[in-house]
Write a protein that holds these residues in place. Structure first.
Motif, PDB file in Angstrom:
ATOM      1  N   ARG A  38      75.741 -30.188  39.955  1.00 27.45           N
ATOM      2  CA  ARG A  38      74.854 -29.900  38.479  1.00 27.45           C
ATOM      3  C   ARG A  38      73.847 -29.179  38.946  1.00 27.45           C
ATOM      4  NH1 ARG A  38      70.729 -32.058  40.737  1.00 27.45           N
ATOM      5  NH2 ARG A  38      70.202 -34.333  40.556  1.00 27.45           N
ATOM      6  N   ALA A  40      70.065 -28.824  37.747  1.00 20.94           N
ATOM      7  CA  ALA A  40      69.004 -29.785  36.762  1.00 20.94           C
ATOM      8  C   ALA A  40      67.511 -29.336  36.816  1.00 20.94           C
ATOM      9  CB  ALA A  40      69.168 -30.964  37.169  1.00 20.94           C
ATOM     10  N   PRO A  41      67.523 -28.286  36.260  1.00 21.66           N
ATOM     11  CA  PRO A  41      66.041 -27.693  36.438  1.00 21.66           C
ATOM     12  C   PRO A  41      65.350 -28.199  35.337  1.00 21.66           C
ATOM     13  CG  PRO A  41      67.533 -26.025  35.084  1.00 21.66           C
ATOM     14  CD  PRO A  41      68.417 -27.248  35.600  1.00 21.66           C
ATOM     15  N   SER A  42      64.018 -28.306  35.488  1.00 20.52           N
ATOM     16  CA  SER A  42      62.939 -28.753  34.359  1.00 20.52           C
ATOM     17  C   SER A  42      62.683 -27.466  33.427  1.00 20.52           C
ATOM     18  CB  SER A  42      61.671 -29.369  34.997  1.00 20.52           C
ATOM     19  OG  SER A  42      62.295 -30.381  35.811  1.00 20.52           O
ATOM     20  N   GLU A  74      66.303 -31.113  32.527  1.00 23.04           N
ATOM     21  CA  GLU A  74      65.496 -32.295  33.029  1.00 23.04           C
ATOM     22  C   GLU A  74      64.152 -32.103  32.172  1.00 23.04           C
ATOM     23  OE1 GLU A  74      65.991 -33.382  37.275  1.00 23.04           O
ATOM     24  OE2 GLU A  74      67.993 -33.990  36.378  1.00 23.04           O
ATOM     25  N   TYR A 234      61.584 -38.673  36.593  1.00 24.73           N
ATOM     26  CA  TYR A 234      62.837 -37.929  37.353  1.00 24.73           C
ATOM     27  C   TYR A 234      63.750 -38.956  38.198  1.00 24.73           C
ATOM     28  CZ  TYR A 234      65.152 -35.596  41.022  1.00 24.73           C
ATOM     29  OH  TYR A 234      66.486 -35.288  41.952  1.00 24.73           O
ATOM     30  N   VAL A 250      74.289 -33.874  45.132  1.00 17.66           N
ATOM     31  CA  VAL A 250      73.205 -33.250  44.464  1.00 17.66           C
ATOM     32  C   VAL A 250      72.688 -32.454  45.499  1.00 17.66           C
ATOM     33  CG1 VAL A 250      70.844 -34.226  43.996  1.00 17.66           C
ATOM     34  CG2 VAL A 250      72.863 -35.444  43.168  1.00 17.66           C
ATOM     35  N   ILE A 251      72.321 -31.001  44.950  1.00 10.88           N
ATOM     36  CA  ILE A 251      71.643 -30.130  45.745  1.00 10.88           C
ATOM     37  C   ILE A 251      70.232 -29.979  45.039  1.00 10.88           C
ATOM     38  CG2 ILE A 251      71.746 -27.802  46.384  1.00 10.88           C
ATOM     39  CD1 ILE A 251      74.961 -29.295  45.897  1.00 10.88           C
ATOM     40  N   ARG A 252      69.194 -30.189  45.793  1.00 13.52           N
ATOM     41  CA  ARG A 252      67.828 -30.063  45.365  1.00 13.52           C
ATOM     42  C   ARG A 252      66.938 -29.537  46.406  1.00 13.52           C
ATOM     43  NH1 ARG A 252      66.690 -36.533  44.474  1.00 13.52           N
ATOM     44  NH2 ARG A 252      66.932 -36.997  46.638  1.00 13.52           N
ATOM     45  N   GLU A 255      61.544 -30.571  48.768  1.00 12.83           N
ATOM     46  CA  GLU A 255      60.391 -31.673  48.405  1.00 12.83           C
ATOM     47  C   GLU A 255      60.693 -32.907  48.018  1.00 12.83           C
ATOM     48  OE1 GLU A 255      61.528 -28.619  46.858  1.00 12.83           O
ATOM     49  OE2 GLU A 255      61.461 -28.814  44.633  1.00 12.83           O
ATOM     50  N   TRP A 256      62.115 -33.073  47.826  1.00  7.67           N
ATOM     51  CA  TRP A 256      62.707 -34.613  47.404  1.00  7.67           C
ATOM     52  C   TRP A 256      63.093 -35.287  48.587  1.00  7.67           C
ATOM     53  CZ3 TRP A 256      60.786 -35.465  42.828  1.00  7.67           C
ATOM     54  CH2 TRP A 256      60.870 -34.586  41.967  1.00  7.67           C
TER      55      TRP A 256
END
Ligand code: GLU
Length: 547
Positions: A38, A40-42, A74, A234, A250-252, A255-256
């Protein structure tokens, strides 16, 4: 007072349970190995190039495995929400060609795992939070922001780990009665996750990119639901959503990565299997001798609008990001020049773990190469689409005579070694303006060796009146330029000229340049034979008469 009673007090209207939601969000009937990803941008009002790297990874993984790629908005941080931010996200995905299989936009809800907008999932999150309160893994916290500020300052002064933990977690040990009383009293509260972690213990986490990473356990009781809008943060929302929506990967952004222990602890608290995580490297920019994070404030190329507004074909941006995504991509591309990037098999162990240099010069080279291989029809189509939106005057000019424009675009194209002069559609006008009467008003003739205007006029007029024939093939055309050269006391044979330069007024290159500049005002252009053929005798005459 039991935990259940406290949970009912906090969420009196929540009547669905986790089990109810598990029934609604059924398992996806997918083959083993199929990936569900997915984006999932803010909705911040812009899409960062780093977001595109994530979306690309998501899209590629889902296509590689015949899986699902969905879009989730998001928007729980309403302070940051910007009107029309969703339009921007959809336009960017459209530009990139990453069509989500499931999404929610305006009136459309596509897919059975929605709502795909977090602010519309509030009651789902509340059911999950209610469960955590019932099992004593979440609690209301009444600390005010002043109290929290003070706590932070004390921790800083003592150089202690920041956060809400141990003795600092004042509300953690309130009795249920005390909590209930304050709630009934109308005191504002957030809900915190009750961590059971101990930072002296380590967790082992298998990262798809870096392999096994050891982290100290999380012991910070993070906020999972805010006061006021009662929306989740979040950390919590992604746990619930990625579980219910059956996300496998989950690709993000990197920073996470430090939040992984917290996220794993939350999945554990529910007894859910966590998804696999891939943390993309940060994109860096060379700034003098050092490298720094590419920044949306300082670098226009940090935002996707830059590429769209300049008219880069999206495939150029994608190709340049692919080289960052997997270190073996360039090698694969060289071996498979005609394949779509979607045929490349992504390998998480080839993702960079440190920041990756994002280089506009490289993008331009990639893009020039890509555009040079397009047919004239493809470039025309891109140009029309681009100018219609960003340069309406030019759009009117190029669409007036479609064939004429296409033939201009075809100069030194559709051949083995095509010309590589456009990196983006906004480059085109600057390269071909002189082919259109509406734009041709030479302000600066780039004469080279021959600058005497009478001599120039003589060369141009003699050529036009005595030699030029619209029907000549290229060899005949060039022979005539040579004849003209010799007839005016210049030398058409470069070897001879080099041996005895003083015997001539100049050479055939000087004559060609005069003709080129007389017709276009530019000293550098693509193939002059093609230019003349396209301009046609009448236009050539007009331009030469205007000298
Ligand atoms: N909304 C988060 C962000 O924009 C998404 C991170 C994720 O993909 O999980 O950073």
């Amino acid at each position: 007072m039991t935990n259940k009673e406290l949970a009912d007090l906090i969420f009196p209207n929540v009547d669905k349970t986790i089990e109810d939601y598990e029934k609604i969000y059924k398992n996806r009937e997918l083959k083993e190995g199929t990936m569900v990803t997915r984006f999932a941008p803010s909705p911040t009002g812009f899409v960062h190039i780093g977001n595109t790297l994530q979306a690309l990874t998501d899209y590629l993984l889902s296509r590689n495995s015949g899986g699902i790629f969905f879009l989730r908005n998001e928007d729980t941080d309403t302070k940051r929400e910007v009107n029309e931010a969703m339009d921007k996200i959809m336009d960017t995905l459209d530009y990139l060609g990453f069509t989500p299989d499931e999404y929610q936009y305006k009136e459309d809800i596509v897919g059975e795992y929605g709502p795909y907008i977090q602010s519309k999932r509030k009651e789902i999150y509340h059911a999950f939070i209610k469960h955590l309160i019932e099992i004593d893994r979440a609690y209301p916290c009444f600390c005010t922001s002043e109290e929290l500020d003070e706590m932070r300052k004390k921790q800083e002064a003592k150089k202690l780990q920041p956060g809400y933990y141990g003795a600092w977690a004042k509300c953690r040990d309130l009795t249920n009665e005390e909590k209930a009383e304050r709630i009934k009293n109308g005191d504002a509260f957030v809900i915190r996750f009750k961590s059971m972690g101990n930072p002296n213990r380590k967790i082992e986490y298998h990262d798809l990119v870096t392999g096994i990473i050891e982290f100290p356990e999380n012991n910070n009781d993070m906020v999972i639901m805010k006061s006021g809008d009662l929306l989740p943060t979040y950390h919590f929302a992604h746990v619930v959503d990625d579980h219910l929506m059956k996300t496998t990967h989950v690709i993000r952004g990197q920073e996470w990565l430090p939040s992984v222990p917290l996220h794993l602890e939350m999945f554990n608290a529910f007894g859910f299997e966590p998804p696999k995580y891939i943390h993309n490297s940060l994109l860096l920019k060379q700034d003098g001798n050092s490298r720094r994070k590419i920044s949306k404030r300082k670098d226009p190329e940090a935002l996707m609008d830059y590429y769209i507004e300049k008219g880069y074909p999206s495939v150029s941006v994608i190709e340049s990001l692919m080289t960052i995504l997997n270190s073996n991509y360039e090698e694969w591309r060289d071996a498979n020049p005609d394949k779509s990037y979607l045929e490349f098999e992504f390998n998480p162990s080839k993702v960079g773990t440190t920041g990756a240099l994002y280089d506009l010069e490289k993008l331009d080279n990639i893009s020039k190469n890509i555009i040079s291989k397009m047919t004239k029809d493809q470039v025309y189509e891109l140009l029309v689409k681009y100018t219609e939106k960003y340069d309406k005057d030019f759009y009117d000019i190029i669409t007036k005579d479609e064939n004429y424009t296409k033939e201009i675009l075809n100069i030194e194209r559709e051949q083995e070694k095509p010309r590589k002069d456009f990196a983006c559609m906004s480059d085109v006008k600057n390269s071909i303006w002189y082919m259109f009467d509406e734009l041709y008003s030479p302000e600066n003739y780039e004469w080279m060796k021959i600058t005497d205007i009478d001599e120039i006029k003589n060369i141009a007029n003699t050529y036009l009146n005595e030699y030029y024939n619209q029907d000549d093939d290229k060899d005949t055309w060039f022979n005539k330029v040579k004849e003209l050269t010799d007839s005016l006391g210049y030398c058409s044979n470069m070897k001879e000229y080099k041996v005895n330069p003083d015997a001539y007024k100049g050479n055939v290159a000087d004559i060609s340049t005069v003709l080129r500049v007389a017709l276009t005002s530019k000293s550098q252009t693509p193939d002059l034979y093609c230019i003349m053929k396209l301009l046609g005798k009448e236009r050539m005459e007009m331009r030469i008469n205007n000298l």
